[in-house]
Design a protein around this motif. Structure first.
Motif, mmCIF file in Angstrom:
data_model
loop_
_atom_site.group_PDB
_atom_site.id
_atom_site.type_symbol
_atom_site.label_atom_id
_atom_site.label_comp_id
_atom_site.label_asym_id
_atom_site.label_seq_id
_atom_site.Cartn_x
_atom_site.Cartn_y
_atom_site.Cartn_z
ATOM 1 N N GLU A 95 0.860 -1.180 0.000
ATOM 2 C CA GLU A 95 0.000 0.000 0.000
ATOM 3 C C GLU A 95 0.897 1.230 0.000
ATOM 4 O O GLU A 95 2.110 1.118 0.019
ATOM 5 C CB GLU A 95 -0.908 -0.028 1.224
ATOM 6 C CG GLU A 95 -1.819 -1.242 1.234
ATOM 7 C CD GLU A 95 -2.798 -1.238 2.388
ATOM 8 O OE1 GLU A 95 -2.921 -0.195 3.059
ATOM 9 O OE2 GLU A 95 -3.441 -2.274 2.617
ATOM 10 N N GLU A 100 2.465 0.507 5.652
ATOM 11 C CA GLU A 100 3.508 -0.399 5.219
ATOM 12 C C GLU A 100 3.053 -1.838 5.079
ATOM 13 O O GLU A 100 3.863 -2.741 4.968
ATOM 14 C CB GLU A 100 4.683 -0.329 6.198
ATOM 15 C CG GLU A 100 5.277 1.045 6.330
ATOM 16 C CD GLU A 100 5.933 1.512 5.041
ATOM 17 O OE1 GLU A 100 6.052 2.728 4.839
ATOM 18 O OE2 GLU A 100 6.329 0.656 4.232
ATOM 19 N N ASN B 31 8.498 -0.306 11.910
ATOM 20 C CA ASN B 31 7.361 -1.208 11.684
ATOM 21 C C ASN B 31 7.720 -2.648 12.013
ATOM 22 O O ASN B 31 8.802 -3.128 11.665
ATOM 23 C CB ASN B 31 6.935 -1.170 10.216
ATOM 24 C CG ASN B 31 6.643 0.234 9.744
ATOM 25 O OD1 ASN B 31 5.956 0.990 10.424
ATOM 26 N ND2 ASN B 31 7.153 0.586 8.580
ATOM 27 N N PHE B 33 5.722 -6.732 12.226
ATOM 28 C CA PHE B 33 4.552 -7.469 11.752
ATOM 29 C C PHE B 33 4.587 -8.909 12.270
ATOM 30 O O PHE B 33 5.654 -9.489 12.409
ATOM 31 C CB PHE B 33 4.559 -7.537 10.215
ATOM 32 C CG PHE B 33 4.679 -6.209 9.532
ATOM 33 C CD1 PHE B 33 5.929 -5.623 9.345
ATOM 34 C CD2 PHE B 33 3.561 -5.548 9.056
ATOM 35 C CE1 PHE B 33 6.059 -4.399 8.709
ATOM 36 C CE2 PHE B 33 3.679 -4.330 8.415
ATOM 37 C CZ PHE B 33 4.929 -3.754 8.248
ATOM 38 N N PHE B 48 0.102 -5.710 13.311
ATOM 39 C CA PHE B 48 1.323 -4.961 13.021
ATOM 40 C C PHE B 48 1.408 -3.743 13.932
ATOM 41 O O PHE B 48 0.423 -3.364 14.585
ATOM 42 C CB PHE B 48 1.429 -4.591 11.549
ATOM 43 C CG PHE B 48 0.298 -3.747 11.022
ATOM 44 C CD1 PHE B 48 -0.932 -4.320 10.705
ATOM 45 C CD2 PHE B 48 0.478 -2.403 10.791
ATOM 46 C CE1 PHE B 48 -1.965 -3.554 10.188
ATOM 47 C CE2 PHE B 48 -0.548 -1.640 10.275
ATOM 48 C CZ PHE B 48 -1.769 -2.217 9.972
ATOM 49 N N TYR B 50 3.364 0.249 14.215
ATOM 50 C CA TYR B 50 4.140 1.323 13.606
ATOM 51 C C TYR B 50 5.095 1.977 14.590
ATOM 52 O O TYR B 50 5.966 2.746 14.188
ATOM 53 C CB TYR B 50 3.236 2.422 13.060
ATOM 54 C CG TYR B 50 2.401 2.003 11.891
ATOM 55 C CD1 TYR B 50 1.042 2.258 11.864
ATOM 56 C CD2 TYR B 50 2.959 1.362 10.799
ATOM 57 C CE1 TYR B 50 0.260 1.884 10.786
ATOM 58 C CE2 TYR B 50 2.198 0.983 9.721
ATOM 59 C CZ TYR B 50 0.846 1.249 9.726
ATOM 60 O OH TYR B 50 0.082 0.871 8.656
ATOM 61 N N SER B 94 10.224 -3.524 9.077
ATOM 62 C CA SER B 94 10.571 -2.649 7.952
ATOM 63 C C SER B 94 10.759 -1.231 8.463
ATOM 64 O O SER B 94 10.215 -0.848 9.509
ATOM 65 C CB SER B 94 9.497 -2.680 6.855
ATOM 66 O OG SER B 94 8.311 -2.024 7.263
ATOM 67 N N ALA B 95 11.524 -0.462 7.699
ATOM 68 C CA ALA B 95 11.694 0.949 8.015
ATOM 69 C C ALA B 95 10.430 1.716 7.649
ATOM 70 O O ALA B 95 9.627 1.264 6.823
ATOM 71 C CB ALA B 95 12.890 1.503 7.255
ATOM 72 N N GLY B 97 8.249 4.338 5.690
ATOM 73 C CA GLY B 97 8.344 4.816 4.316
ATOM 74 C C GLY B 97 6.974 5.147 3.794
ATOM 75 O O GLY B 97 6.105 5.577 4.544
ATOM 76 N N GLU B 98 6.791 4.945 2.491
ATOM 77 C CA GLU B 98 5.495 5.207 1.872
ATOM 78 C C GLU B 98 5.008 3.964 1.156
ATOM 79 O O GLU B 98 4.569 4.025 0.015
ATOM 80 C CB GLU B 98 5.617 6.390 0.912
ATOM 81 C CG GLU B 98 5.950 7.687 1.628
ATOM 82 C CD GLU B 98 6.012 8.871 0.687
ATOM 83 O OE1 GLU B 98 6.092 10.002 1.182
ATOM 84 O OE2 GLU B 98 5.995 8.663 -0.543
ATOM 85 N N GLY B 99 5.108 2.838 1.800
ATOM 86 C CA GLY B 99 4.702 1.582 1.191
ATOM 87 C C GLY B 99 5.795 0.949 0.366
ATOM 88 O O GLY B 99 5.618 -0.121 -0.201
ATOM 89 N N ASP B 100 6.954 1.625 0.287
ATOM 90 C CA ASP B 100 8.026 1.148 -0.575
ATOM 91 C C ASP B 100 9.135 0.418 0.168
ATOM 92 O O ASP B 100 10.116 0.003 -0.441
ATOM 93 C CB ASP B 100 8.638 2.338 -1.319
ATOM 94 C CG ASP B 100 9.175 3.404 -0.370
ATOM 95 O OD1 ASP B 100 9.989 4.226 -0.829
ATOM 96 O OD2 ASP B 100 8.766 3.423 0.803
ATOM 97 N N GLN B 101 8.995 0.261 1.454
ATOM 98 C CA GLN B 101 10.050 -0.377 2.222
ATOM 99 C C GLN B 101 9.835 -1.885 2.278
ATOM 100 O O GLN B 101 8.767 -2.349 2.678
ATOM 101 C CB GLN B 101 10.096 0.193 3.642
ATOM 102 C CG GLN B 101 10.458 1.656 3.696
ATOM 103 C CD GLN B 101 11.837 1.912 3.106
ATOM 104 O OE1 GLN B 101 12.805 1.248 3.447
ATOM 105 N NE2 GLN B 101 11.912 2.887 2.206
ATOM 106 N N PRO B 102 10.825 -2.672 1.889
ATOM 107 C CA PRO B 102 10.664 -4.118 1.967
ATOM 108 C C PRO B 102 10.613 -4.581 3.415
ATOM 109 O O PRO B 102 11.170 -3.931 4.308
ATOM 110 C CB PRO B 102 11.909 -4.651 1.261
ATOM 111 C CG PRO B 102 12.918 -3.567 1.423
ATOM 112 C CD PRO B 102 12.161 -2.281 1.405
ATOM 113 N N GLN B 103 9.971 -5.703 3.625
ATOM 114 C CA GLN B 103 9.938 -6.297 4.945
ATOM 115 C C GLN B 103 11.042 -7.342 5.048
ATOM 116 O O GLN B 103 11.335 -8.062 4.096
ATOM 117 C CB GLN B 103 8.567 -6.915 5.215
ATOM 118 C CG GLN B 103 7.478 -5.853 5.326
ATOM 119 C CD GLN B 103 6.119 -6.423 5.637
ATOM 120 O OE1 GLN B 103 5.980 -7.576 6.027
ATOM 121 N NE2 GLN B 103 5.086 -5.607 5.478
#
Lengths: 114, 114
Positions: A95, A100, B31, B33, B48, B50, B94-95, B97-103
């Motif tokens: 998303e 995240e 983050n 999970f 999860f 934050y 994960s760090a 971000g805006e949904g772009d950080q890999p887990q």
């Protein structure tokens, strides 16, 4: 809500053959897309990711994936598989804007035959 | 390299017990999970977080709770274990971000409830 479909539950390929694993997503905007690999008894390892720009992305272990917006697909490819590639592969969509969470497909199990 | 450590690889508990699964990450990620993984169902998000002391329900929170008292640690709690909670449990971080950080995933805990 977004969703991810991996239509192939199990694929068997010969060592040295090419590989393509399919992934289709459902998402309104440009998605963040990921491929992960899980070896037996292990957690998931990131293979590659797509956010924007070049639609062909390179990852680790010789894998690549191509984002095709018109087909809502993000298929994973490798030109020549090795026995060590036997694993389960997961496609995921992220998303945006601070949320995240990832939505995962149900996975494709890859078997390599000699 | 990011390291996500799950306290147990295998765990066997009895129905009705209170079960704690622990997860620690060493990359100062915001983050964290918890997922469960079942054959044919892929990964399903349980809870999860934050930030410290912050939690949000995922897709299947029933029967579970979580605790995040410190940034690096995220615990999953089965308040009264049942046999249908037998599964593989995966922790990820994960760090922000805006949904772009890999887990990044731990190796998983295979939990059996007898």
């Amino acid at each position: 809500a977004q969703s991810v479909t991996q239509p192939d539950i199990h694929i068997t390929v010969s060592e040295g053959a090419s590989l393509e694993l399919r992934c289709n997503y459902s998402y309104g905007a440009t998605p963040y897309l990921f491929w992960y690999v899980q070896s037996p008894g292990q957690g998931l390892q990131l293979l590659l990711k797509y956010f924007s720009g070049d639609t062909l992305v390179q990852g680790i272990k010789g894998f690549e994936a191509e984002f095709k917006r018109s087909q809502s697909s993000f298929n994973l490819r490798k030109p020549s598989v090795h026995w060590s590639d036997a694993a389960e592969y997961f496609c995921a969509v992220g998303e945006d804007f601070g949320n995240e969470k990832l939505t995962f497909g149900t996975g494709t199990r890859l078997t390599i035959i000699p | 390299d990011v390291k996500v450590t799950q306290s147990s690889r295998y765990l066997v508990k009895r129905t009705g017990e209170k079960v704690f699964l622990e997860c620690v990450q060493d990359m100062d990620h915001e983050n964290m999970f918890w997922y469960r993984q079942d054959p044919g169902l892929g990964l399903r998000l349980i809870y999860f977080s934050y930030d410290v002391k912050m939690k949000e329900k995922g897709d299947i929170p029933e029967g579970y709770s979580v605790s995040r008292e410190k940034k690096e640690r995220f615990s999953l709690i089965l308040e009264s274990a049942s046999t249908n909670q037998t599964s593989m449990y995966l922790c990820a971080s994960s760090a922000a971000g805006e949904g772009d950080q890999p887990q990044h995933f731990g190796d998983g805990t295979r939990l059996s409830i007898l």
